[in-house]
Design an enzyme around this catalytic site. Structure first.
Site, PDB file in Angstrom:
ATOM      1  N   GLU A  14       0.777  -4.386  -4.565  1.00 55.83           N
ATOM      2  CA  GLU A  14       1.127  -3.386  -4.466  1.00 55.83           C
ATOM      3  C   GLU A  14       2.194  -3.005  -3.328  1.00 55.83           C
ATOM      4  O   GLU A  14       2.445  -4.060  -2.539  1.00 55.83           O
ATOM      5  CB  GLU A  14      -0.114  -2.205  -3.560  1.00 55.83           C
ATOM      6  CG  GLU A  14       0.079  -0.986  -2.875  1.00 55.83           C
ATOM      7  CD  GLU A  14      -0.836  -0.821  -2.218  1.00 55.83           C
ATOM      8  OE1 GLU A  14      -1.752  -1.581  -1.314  1.00 55.83           O
ATOM      9  OE2 GLU A  14      -1.546   0.482  -2.083  1.00 55.83           O
ATOM     10  N   ASN A  35       2.331   6.189  -5.039  1.00 50.50           N
ATOM     11  CA  ASN A  35       2.239   4.801  -4.981  1.00 50.50           C
ATOM     12  C   ASN A  35       2.144   4.185  -6.566  1.00 50.50           C
ATOM     13  O   ASN A  35       1.026   4.492  -7.000  1.00 50.50           O
ATOM     14  CB  ASN A  35       1.198   4.381  -4.022  1.00 50.50           C
ATOM     15  CG  ASN A  35       1.075   2.727  -3.597  1.00 50.50           C
ATOM     16  OD1 ASN A  35       1.674   2.269  -4.303  1.00 50.50           O
ATOM     17  ND2 ASN A  35       0.470   2.825  -2.624  1.00 50.50           N
ATOM     18  N   LYS A  61      -1.457   5.631  -8.123  1.00 47.77           N
ATOM     19  CA  LYS A  61      -2.677   5.392  -7.334  1.00 47.77           C
ATOM     20  C   LYS A  61      -3.472   6.656  -7.178  1.00 47.77           C
ATOM     21  O   LYS A  61      -2.874   7.905  -6.874  1.00 47.77           O
ATOM     22  CB  LYS A  61      -2.283   4.729  -6.168  1.00 47.77           C
ATOM     23  CG  LYS A  61      -3.215   4.284  -4.882  1.00 47.77           C
ATOM     24  CD  LYS A  61      -2.883   3.941  -3.877  1.00 47.77           C
ATOM     25  CE  LYS A  61      -3.794   3.195  -2.994  1.00 47.77           C
ATOM     26  NZ  LYS A  61      -3.298   2.421  -1.824  1.00 47.77           N
ATOM     27  N   GLU A  91      -0.947   6.482   4.657  1.00 44.49           N
ATOM     28  CA  GLU A  91      -0.667   6.711   3.066  1.00 44.49           C
ATOM     29  C   GLU A  91      -0.900   8.104   2.751  1.00 44.49           C
ATOM     30  O   GLU A  91       0.103   8.729   1.614  1.00 44.49           O
ATOM     31  CB  GLU A  91      -1.728   5.686   2.253  1.00 44.49           C
ATOM     32  CG  GLU A  91      -1.130   4.361   2.256  1.00 44.49           C
ATOM     33  CD  GLU A  91      -2.073   3.627   1.066  1.00 44.49           C
ATOM     34  OE1 GLU A  91      -1.554   4.034  -0.027  1.00 44.49           O
ATOM     35  OE2 GLU A  91      -2.643   2.893   1.163  1.00 44.49           O
ATOM     36  N   CYS A  94      -5.039  -0.936  -5.098  1.00 46.67           N
ATOM     37  CA  CYS A  94      -5.634  -1.441  -3.650  1.00 46.67           C
ATOM     38  C   CYS A  94      -6.802  -0.366  -3.551  1.00 46.67           C
ATOM     39  O   CYS A  94      -7.873  -0.640  -4.028  1.00 46.67           O
ATOM     40  CB  CYS A  94      -4.760  -1.027  -2.614  1.00 46.67           C
ATOM     41  SG  CYS A  94      -5.258  -1.521  -1.093  1.00 46.67           S
ATOM     42  N   ASN A 128      -2.829  -4.138  -0.497  1.00 49.07           N
ATOM     43  CA  ASN A 128      -2.276  -4.435   0.783  1.00 49.07           C
ATOM     44  C   ASN A 128      -3.675  -4.028   1.549  1.00 49.07           C
ATOM     45  O   ASN A 128      -3.940  -2.934   1.936  1.00 49.07           O
ATOM     46  CB  ASN A 128      -1.073  -3.749   1.302  1.00 49.07           C
ATOM     47  CG  ASN A 128       0.235  -4.159   0.747  1.00 49.07           C
ATOM     48  OD1 ASN A 128       0.914  -4.737   1.684  1.00 49.07           O
ATOM     49  ND2 ASN A 128       0.506  -3.690  -0.311  1.00 49.07           N
TER      50      ASN A 128
HETATM   51  N1  CDV Z   1      -3.514  -0.262   0.611  1.00 52.77           N
HETATM   52  C1  CDV Z   1      -4.800   0.423   0.735  1.00 52.77           C
HETATM   53  O1  CDV Z   1      -5.205   1.111  -0.169  1.00 52.77           O
HETATM   54  N2  CDV Z   1      -5.404  -0.115   1.474  1.00 52.77           N
HETATM   55  C2  CDV Z   1      -6.843   0.134   1.701  1.00 52.77           C
HETATM   56  C3  CDV Z   1      -7.172   0.127   3.245  1.00 52.77           C
HETATM   57  C4  CDV Z   1      -8.443   1.228   3.360  1.00 52.77           C
HETATM   58  C5  CDV Z   1      -7.639  -0.832   3.893  1.00 52.77           C
HETATM   59  C6  CDV Z   1      -7.888  -0.839   1.008  1.00 52.77           C
HETATM   60  O2  CDV Z   1      -8.884  -0.238   0.347  1.00 52.77           O
HETATM   61  O3  CDV Z   1      -7.920  -1.853   1.029  1.00 52.77           O
END
Ligand code: CDV
Length: 308
Positions: free
Chosen positions: A46, A105, A122, A141, A166, A191
Site C-alpha cells: 500500500e 488509496n 480502498k 486516512e 490494508c 502499512n
Molecule cells: N493502513 C491501514 O489501513 N492500517 C490499518 C490501521 C488501523 C492499523 C490496519 O488495519 O492495518
C-alpha cells in the site's frame, strides 16, 4: 494445472523526503529480483511510492505532492516499461488524486504487457478525519481518502484476481464478496503501525492478527492471498513487516524474514483453489442465503442482496 509464480515485494521505510525516482529505483530492483526468481507477477505494498503520510495531519493542499495525478506518470513510466520488457505483471499501491479532485488509496494491477488490468479503491478507510492531539502519531486516512464502494475481480494471469488494501484485510466481507465472484488470487498491500493508540493492548498481537485474517480469508474462500507490507521504522513509526503468500488451505507458503526491501516468491497452482471451492467451501451447494435473510428480518440489519 495453472501455475503462476508470484512475488511479494516487501518494502522497508520510505523517508518523507525520498523522491519518486529513488523509490521507483527500489521498486525496479525488487522487480528485477522477482523476475530473476521466475515471478510473473510482483506485488508491492500500500502507498508504495511515498512515506505513509497519513501519520501527519496537514491541509489537503499541502499534501498534494503525495498523490499521483496520472499513472503511469513521468517518474513511474519506467516501471511500466521495465515490466513490459521483463514480461512481468505488477500491482502497485499509491495515493490517487483524480481530475475531479477526488482522493483515493488505490491498488493498480498491470499485466505482463504493461497494460492496466484494473484499479481498486480502498473500501475500509481506518483512523480519523480531524487532528487528534492525544495520539502519539496521527492515522488521518479519513482526512486524506474517500472510500471505494466495491470489491470487483478481474480475469488476469490466467485466473480470477481481486485486490484489497490494508484495513480491508481485517473484514471478512472483503474476501467473501470477492470469493462469491470466484476470486482465486487476492492481492493485499498494507502499512500497519506496531503501536495502535486507540487500544495498545493490541500491539503485541499485530503479527498474529495479520496472519489470522489473511489465512482465514484465504481458507474460507478457497483463494490464494498475497499480503505485502511496508515495514520497519519509517519517520519514527515502527510498522509490521511479515509479508506472506497464503494458500487456500490457509497455510503460509512463503514469508519475508526481514523488515526491509525483500522478495518472497512462490509458485502457485490456481487450480488448487478447487480443492476448497469444490468441497468444504462449495458456495453454491452449502451456503444458505435464506438463513442470512431470516437474520436480516429478525435484526433489521440489512445486507445488500449481492453480499448474502
Ligand atoms: N493502513 C491501514 O489501513 N492500517 C490499518 C490501521 C488501523 C492499523 C490496519 O488495519 O492495518
Amino acid at each position: 494445472m495453472r501455475l503462476l509464480t508470484v512475488a511479494a515485494a516487501q518494502m522497508g521505510p520510505i523517508a518523507a523526503d525520498e523522491g519518486r525516482e529513488a523509490v521507483v529505483d527500489r521498486l525496479l530492483a525488487l522487480m528485477d529480483i522477482a523476475s530473476e526468481r521466475g515471478a510473473e507477477l510482483v506485488v508491492y505494498p500500500e502507498l508504495a511510492l511515498t512515506t505513509f503520510f497519513p501519520r501527519w495531519h496537514m491541509e489537503l493542499s499541502e499534501a498534494n505532492h503525495y498523490y499521483e495525478t496520472e499513472m503511469p506518470g513521468p517518474a513511474t513510466k519506467v516501471l511500466f516499461d521495465e515490466a513490459k520488457r521483463l514480461g512481468i505483471g505488477f500491482c502497485l499501491g499509491y495515493a490517487s488524486l483524480t481530475a475531479e479532485g477526488r482522493r483515493f488509496n488505490v491498488y493498480h494491477l498491470v499485466d505482463k504487457t504493461g497494460e492496466t488490468v484494473g484499479i481498486f479503491q480502498k473500501v475500509h478507510i481506518p483512523g480519523h478525519d480531524e487532528y487528534e492531539s492525544w495520539r502519539e502519531f496521527q492515522h488521518a486516512e479519513r482526512h486524506y481518502f474517500e472510500p471505494g464502494d466495491d470489491f470487483p475481480v478481474w480475469r488476469a494471469f490466467d485466473g480470477i484476481v481481486g485486490m484489497a488494501i490494508c484495513n480491508d484485510r481485517r473484514w471478512p466481507e472483503t474476501y467473501r464478496v470477492m470469493g462469491m465472484q470466484g476470486a482465486e488470487l487476492i492481492l493485499i498491500g498494507y502499512n500497519t503501525p506496531l503501536h495502535y493508540d486507540p487500544d495498545p493492548t493490541q500491539n503485541a498481537l499485530a503479527g498474529f492478527h495479520n496472519a489470522l485474517v489473511m489465512q482465514s480469508g484465504a481458507y474460507q474462500n478457497g483463494a490464494f492471498v498475497v499480503g505485502v507490507a511496508k515495514g520497519g521504522i519509517e519517520e519514527g513509526v515502527d510498522s509490521l513487516a511479515q509479508s506472506m503468500i497464503v494458500a487456500p488451505s490457509g497455510q503460509i507458503i512463503a514469508q519475508c524474514i526481514t523488515t526491509g526491501d525483500e522478495v518472497a516468491v512462490a509458485t502457485i497452482d490456481l487450480d488448487f483453489t478447487k480443492t476448497y471451492k469444490h468441497t468444504l467451501f462449495d458456495f453454491a451447494k452449502y451456503r444458505v442465503p435464506d438463513a442470512y435473510r431470516r437474520i436480516t428480518e429478525q435484526t433489521g440489519v440489512e445486507l445488500p442482496p449481492e453480499k448474502i
